[in-house]
Design an enzyme around this catalytic site. Structure first.
Site, short mmCIF file in Angstrom:
data_model
loop_
_atom_site.label_atom_id
_atom_site.label_comp_id
_atom_site.label_asym_id
_atom_site.label_seq_id
_atom_site.Cartn_x
_atom_site.Cartn_y
_atom_site.Cartn_z
N ASP A 1 -8.96 5.36 10.36
CA ASP A 1 -9.87 4.32 9.85
C ASP A 1 -9.86 3.07 10.73
O ASP A 1 -10.74 2.23 10.61
CB ASP A 1 -9.46 3.94 8.42
CG ASP A 1 -10.43 2.97 7.76
OD1 ASP A 1 -11.63 3.27 7.73
OD2 ASP A 1 -9.97 1.90 7.30
N HIS B 1 -13.29 1.48 9.69
CA HIS B 1 -12.43 0.41 9.16
C HIS B 1 -12.87 0.00 7.76
O HIS B 1 -13.12 -1.18 7.48
CB HIS B 1 -12.43 -0.80 10.09
CG HIS B 1 -11.20 -1.65 9.94
ND1 HIS B 1 -10.62 -2.30 10.99
CD2 HIS B 1 -10.42 -1.95 8.86
CE1 HIS B 1 -9.56 -2.98 10.58
NE2 HIS B 1 -9.42 -2.78 9.28
N ILE B 2 -12.95 0.98 6.88
CA ILE B 2 -13.45 0.73 5.52
C ILE B 2 -12.40 1.03 4.46
O ILE B 2 -12.73 1.18 3.29
CB ILE B 2 -14.72 1.57 5.24
CG1 ILE B 2 -14.44 3.06 5.46
CG2 ILE B 2 -15.88 1.10 6.10
CD1 ILE B 2 -15.54 3.98 4.98
N GLY B 3 -11.14 1.08 4.86
CA GLY B 3 -10.09 1.38 3.89
C GLY B 3 -10.14 0.48 2.68
O GLY B 3 -9.96 0.92 1.54
N GLY B 4 -10.37 -0.80 2.90
CA GLY B 4 -10.44 -1.74 1.80
C GLY B 4 -11.86 -2.12 1.42
O GLY B 4 -12.08 -3.05 0.65
N ILE C 1 0.83 -1.20 0.00
CA ILE C 1 0.00 0.00 0.00
C ILE C 1 0.86 1.25 0.00
O ILE C 1 0.63 2.18 -0.78
CB ILE C 1 -0.96 0.00 1.21
CG1 ILE C 1 -1.97 -1.14 1.06
CG2 ILE C 1 -1.67 1.34 1.34
CD1 ILE C 1 -2.88 -1.33 2.25
N GLU D 1 -12.73 -1.98 18.34
CA GLU D 1 -13.75 -1.70 17.32
C GLU D 1 -15.00 -2.54 17.61
O GLU D 1 -14.89 -3.67 18.08
CB GLU D 1 -13.21 -2.03 15.93
CG GLU D 1 -12.01 -1.18 15.53
CD GLU D 1 -11.48 -1.53 14.14
OE1 GLU D 1 -12.00 -2.50 13.54
OE2 GLU D 1 -10.56 -0.84 13.66
N ASP E 1 10.98 2.52 6.53
CA ASP E 1 10.56 1.14 6.69
C ASP E 1 11.70 0.37 7.34
O ASP E 1 12.89 0.61 7.04
CB ASP E 1 10.20 0.52 5.34
CG ASP E 1 9.31 -0.72 5.48
OD1 ASP E 1 8.25 -0.74 4.87
OD2 ASP E 1 9.70 -1.65 6.22
#
Length: 634
Positions: A489, A517-520, A387, A494, A406
């Site tokens: 998100d 939590h709707i990123g995907g 991503i 949750e 990273d």
């Protein structure tokens, strides 16, 4: 194959809705009545009469007479019906053509249907023509069907009983069928067992009378330890799909013949411990946690599908130790998350949400103060995996300068530049976006100290994992003005379902975008995942291929040919392969292909062998020290 003894086992099989998926006479009516105004009415009347007869609610002879009177068909229609029925042979019968052919001397088709369309179908799968017993049509000179041969005992009430008596079969007789007349053969004492066949239709009144229920021919052969095309009946494999995974996943497993249970929500640990018993495949998203306790309750679990990117909700160590393969979707929703991140950056840096809220309150605040373009701004990415790297490409195309940090040494794409620490990244970036995985080491890596290192007025996004950010520290940084806008998100805690309330310190804060939590969660992403994850699971279950598994040694296997495939999962200790090969040699087993792959924890041996071997050989393979899981495919 059936044992050839003085008293062999005979198998008597029904035709309509058993050998084929449909009722032949009903389909003949559909063909013959095409173009007639009352077609649907008459076809439905015929179907109703068929159902009444199959359920034992009407004398058979009466129902047959009334159906023929409604038919209006001729020989040309029968030819069309035969072509159609060739496409409607039950899948499990097609799979087991070899068994039917090899045991043709002991297989009989006894049907209340008609020889004219039954014989051409069943003989193509190996049934002997002289072992087919069914009714005969009567035709006039023009070839029109005008009645039924009443001299044929199958045209009368109790016809199957009368017919079977004349056969005088010596030995055990097993009947497979979907109708009440098939059960009557068992009730009359002419058959030892009646198997209610439910692959195509489930008649409750018939099922309750059965000695056994077979969802397919595979199940019948499996129960009786007979030669078959599959090592196990797929209808016995239970699949549990949670959290409203895409319908494509449900369809994929159902088309393969698996027993699928679908739930919209997640389950807590105690519920899972109860529901996962006897489950062979489980599909989850991010809210369901497969803990050590849950996995130890899963006595049949072979594979886990994570319908998302992450696998931190799964105790991977326990899954691996128990020989359970885990598959996830590392790429399928990447684009959806990237697009959401880009949209949120623009909305936050332009302060669109506060402006929109004011408008809904009737306030017109047309001002450019504090509103900026993203072009020319510095984007800092924490995490440069699938991503992060794609977001880098899109952001750069919009004119942003991209920097990333990273822990893994990753190749920069385009003009993106890698920095040596998060502190260095925070000192540079105007916009910070988190894209890290769910490993424990990433817990709360962003707190007060890290927010203090950021530039004043930074835009902050977290579309990665809820436990990565200390929410109270984020809320404080927003209130102080350190952070000019934030989009979150994912959260440490949750709701499990849409019916539970969401609580957070971030609620009500200015220029903060909160999403559940709707990123995907786009139709495209969920459909991609709904296809991708089941495909990997089915490859593993059906073929043994573990390619794409998150925790298993990856092996891409060829399709199984004319062999049996042994799959042996074992602890990664020295000498296991040598022990296996010594057993192969001891029993003189011909190996047509062998594969071995290991990781730090387990080894995975696959051997394709000839079909001739003993039960003792299999027992010895299972007993090898270090064996975790053993199964066979054919």
């Amino acid at each position: 194959m059936l044992t050839q003894t003085l008293n062999p086992t005979h198998i008597v099989i029904d035709f309509d809705s058993t050998f084929t998926k449909v009722e032949g006479l009903d389909e003949l009516a559909q063909i013959a009545l095409a173009g007639q105004d009352d077609r649907e009415v008459r076809v439905q009347q015929i179907r109703d009469l068929t159902d009444q007869g199959m359920n034992g609610e009407m004398p058979f002879a009466e129902g047959l007479r009334r159906r023929i009177a409604l038919l209006s068909a001729n020989r040309s229609h029968i030819d069309l019906l035969i072509d159609y029925l060739r496409t409607k042979v039950s899948e499990s019968f097609l799979r087991n053509k070899a068994f039917i052919t090899d045991n043709a001397d002991h297989i009989y088709v006894v049907s209340s249907g008609f020889k004219e369309f039954i014989v051409p179908i069943v003989t193509e799968l190996g049934v002997r023509a002289d072992h087919v017993f069914a009714n005969d049509f009567l035709f006039d000179e023009e070839g029109n069907i005008v009645g039924v041969d009443k001299e044929n005992v199958l045209a009368s009430d109790g016809g199957k009983i009368k017919l079977l008596r004349t056969l005088n079969l010596v030995g055990d007789v097993y009947v497979i069928g979907d109708g009440y007349t098939d059960y009557e053969l068992r009730e009359s004492g002419l058959a030892n067992r009646f198997y209610a066949f439910t692959e195509n239709v489930n008649r409750p009144r018939v099922v309750e009378k059965a000695d056994h229920v077979s969802g397919s021919l595979d199940e019948f052969l499996y129960d009786n330890k007979l030669s078959r095309s599959q090592s196990y009946p797929k209808s016995r494999i239970k699949v549990l799909l949670l959290e409203n995974v895409h319908p494509a996943a449900v369809k994929a497993f159902e088309q393969e013949g698996f027993n699928v249970e679908f739930l919209k929500g997640a389950l807590d640990e105690d519920e899972l411990c109860e529901r996962i018993r006897d489950v062979s495949i489980i599909g989850i998203r991010s809210k369901t946690h497969l803990t050590k306790k849950v996995l130890e309750s899963a006595n049949r679990l072979m594979a886990i599908g994570a319908f998302c990117i992450g696998t931190n909700q799964i105790d991977l160590e326990t899954a691996t130790e128990r020989g359970v393969a885990v598959f996830n979707a590392p790429y399928s929703n990447t684009r959806s998350v990237v697009e959401l991140a880009i949209g949120q950056m623009i909305m936050l840096i332009r302060k669109i949400f506060p402006k929109s809220t004011s408008m809904h309150q009737g306030i017109w605040d047309k001002s450019a103060s504090g509103s900026y373009e993203i072009r020319g701004k510095k984007l800092g990415l924490v995490g440069y995996g699938n991503i992060g790297s794609q977001l880098s490409v899109v952001a750069e195309a919009l004119g942003m300068e991209v920097y990333f940090y990273d822990v893994v040494d990753r190749l920069a794409i385009g003009n993106a530049r890698k920095v040596s620490s998060m502190a260095e990244l925070f000192a540079i970036a105007d916009v910070i976006s988190l894209h890290v995985d769910g490993r424990k080491d990433n817990s709360y890596i962003i707190g007060k100290e890290q927010f203090d290192q950021m530039k004043d007025g930074v835009i902050f996004l977290n579309l990665s994992r809820g436990h990565v950010v200390e929410i109270d520290a984020l809320a404080a940084a927003i209130k102080s003005g350190k952070i000019a806008g934030a989009a979150v998100d994912v959260f440490p805690k949750e709701p499990k379902t849409n019916n539970e309330a969401f609580e957070s310190e971030l609620i009500g804060l200015d220029n903060v975008i909160l999403s559940p939590h709707i990123g995907g969660s786009t139709e495209e992403a969920q459909e991609n995942i709904g296809h991708y994850v089941p495909a990997k699971l089915l490859e593993y279950i059906n073929n043994g291929s573990s390619y794409g598994s998150y925790n298993f040694p990856e092996v891409q296997l060829p399709k199984l040919g004319d062999s049996h495939r042994l799959l042996h999962v074992h602890a990664n200790v020295p000498g296991v392969l040598a022990k296996l090969n010594s057993i192969f040699a001891k029993h003189n087993i011909n190996i047509t292909g062998q594969y071995l792959k290991t990781n730090e924890t387990i080894g995975y041996v696959i051997a394709d062998i000839s079909k001739k071997y003993s039960e003792e050989f299999i027992r010895e393979l299972r007993a090898v020290d270090g064996t975790i899981r053993f199964r066979m495919l054919y």
